[in-house]
Design a protein around this motif. Structure first.
Motif, PDB file in Angstrom:
ATOM      1  N   ASP A   8       5.816  -7.563   2.809  1.00  0.00           N
ATOM      2  CA  ASP A   8       5.195  -7.543   2.980  1.00  0.00           C
ATOM      3  C   ASP A   8       4.687  -9.087   5.267  1.00  0.00           C
ATOM      4  OD1 ASP A   8       3.877  -6.289   1.156  1.00  0.00           O
ATOM      5  OD2 ASP A   8       3.307  -7.757   0.116  1.00  0.00           O
ATOM      6  N   HIS A   9       5.541  -9.935   4.573  1.00  0.00           N
ATOM      7  CA  HIS A   9       4.826 -10.634   5.813  1.00  0.00           C
ATOM      8  C   HIS A   9       5.761  -9.857   6.959  1.00  0.00           C
ATOM      9  CE1 HIS A   9       5.453 -14.247   7.915  1.00  0.00           C
ATOM     10  NE2 HIS A   9       6.167 -13.755   8.309  1.00  0.00           N
ATOM     11  N   GLU A  21       8.797  -7.959  -2.457  1.00  0.00           N
ATOM     12  CA  GLU A  21       7.776  -7.353  -1.612  1.00  0.00           C
ATOM     13  C   GLU A  21       7.133  -8.161  -0.825  1.00  0.00           C
ATOM     14  OE1 GLU A  21       5.921  -6.738  -5.072  1.00  0.00           O
ATOM     15  OE2 GLU A  21       7.046  -4.379  -5.398  1.00  0.00           O
ATOM     16  N   LYS A  71       5.437  -6.895   7.625  1.00  0.00           N
ATOM     17  CA  LYS A  71       4.418  -6.035   7.733  1.00  0.00           C
ATOM     18  C   LYS A  71       3.374  -6.764   8.761  1.00  0.00           C
ATOM     19  CE  LYS A  71       2.003  -1.847   5.983  1.00  0.00           C
ATOM     20  NZ  LYS A  71       1.952  -1.077   5.297  1.00  0.00           N
ATOM     21  N   SER A  72       3.127  -7.751   7.925  1.00  0.00           N
ATOM     22  CA  SER A  72       1.937  -8.431   9.000  1.00  0.00           C
ATOM     23  C   SER A  72       1.801  -8.818   9.732  1.00  0.00           C
ATOM     24  CB  SER A  72       0.674 -10.264   8.332  1.00  0.00           C
ATOM     25  OG  SER A  72       1.868 -10.897   8.364  1.00  0.00           O
TER      26      SER A  72
END
Length: 149
Positions: A110-111, A106, A113-114
């Protein structure tokens, strides 16, 4: 005493906390000297947000319990898009069953996606397919490889 875990980025002091030994539970690491570790750490750090290694530290013992990395590939496809490549996810055998692997994935997703990636991909063994499906991944294609050593 209850175990408490902290997820964060790799630090140069993590070699002393069992980071290389943990990677050895995944594959061959060889014997990495402190100098070799420090040089590679600084090289990876120089890539900034394009190569991130996360760890989960068990705070009571100070040992690294899990790790994984993501590299951001810049492409010409999809309007000069980016793809996150997750690698080297491993949880120490003493800490498995505590959802640490899922937390690592996760963090890396998340990284990605960011960073504006349009997708994140990884290769895994057939035995780990169900784990990654629980992390929201789907089986998209097959992996091919050619080893040089």
């Amino acid at each position: 005493m209850a175990e408490t875990f902290k997820i964060r980025r790799l630090e140069i002091s993590d070699k002393r906390k069992g980071f290389i030994e943990l990677l050895g539970q995944l594959t061959v690491t060889g014997s990495v000297t402190d100098e070799e570790f420090d040089r590679r750490f600084e090289e990876i750090r120089s890539y900034g947000e394009d190569h991130v290694i996360c760890v989960i530290e068990e705070e009571t013992s100070g040992k690294i319990a899990a790790t994984g990395s993501v590299m951001i590939e810049k492409k010409f496809l999809r309007n000069c898009g980016k793809v996150g490549h997750i690698e080297d996810v491993v949880v120490d055998s003493r800490f498995r069953g505590k959802q640490l692997g899922k937390k690592v994935v996760e963090f890396l997703v998340d990284h990605s996606k960011s960073m504006g990636c349009y997708k994140v991909i990884l290769d895994c063994s057939v035995e780990n397919k169900v784990f990654y499906e629980k992390c929201g991944m789907i089986n998209k294609s097959i992996q091919m490889s050619k080893y040089f050593v």
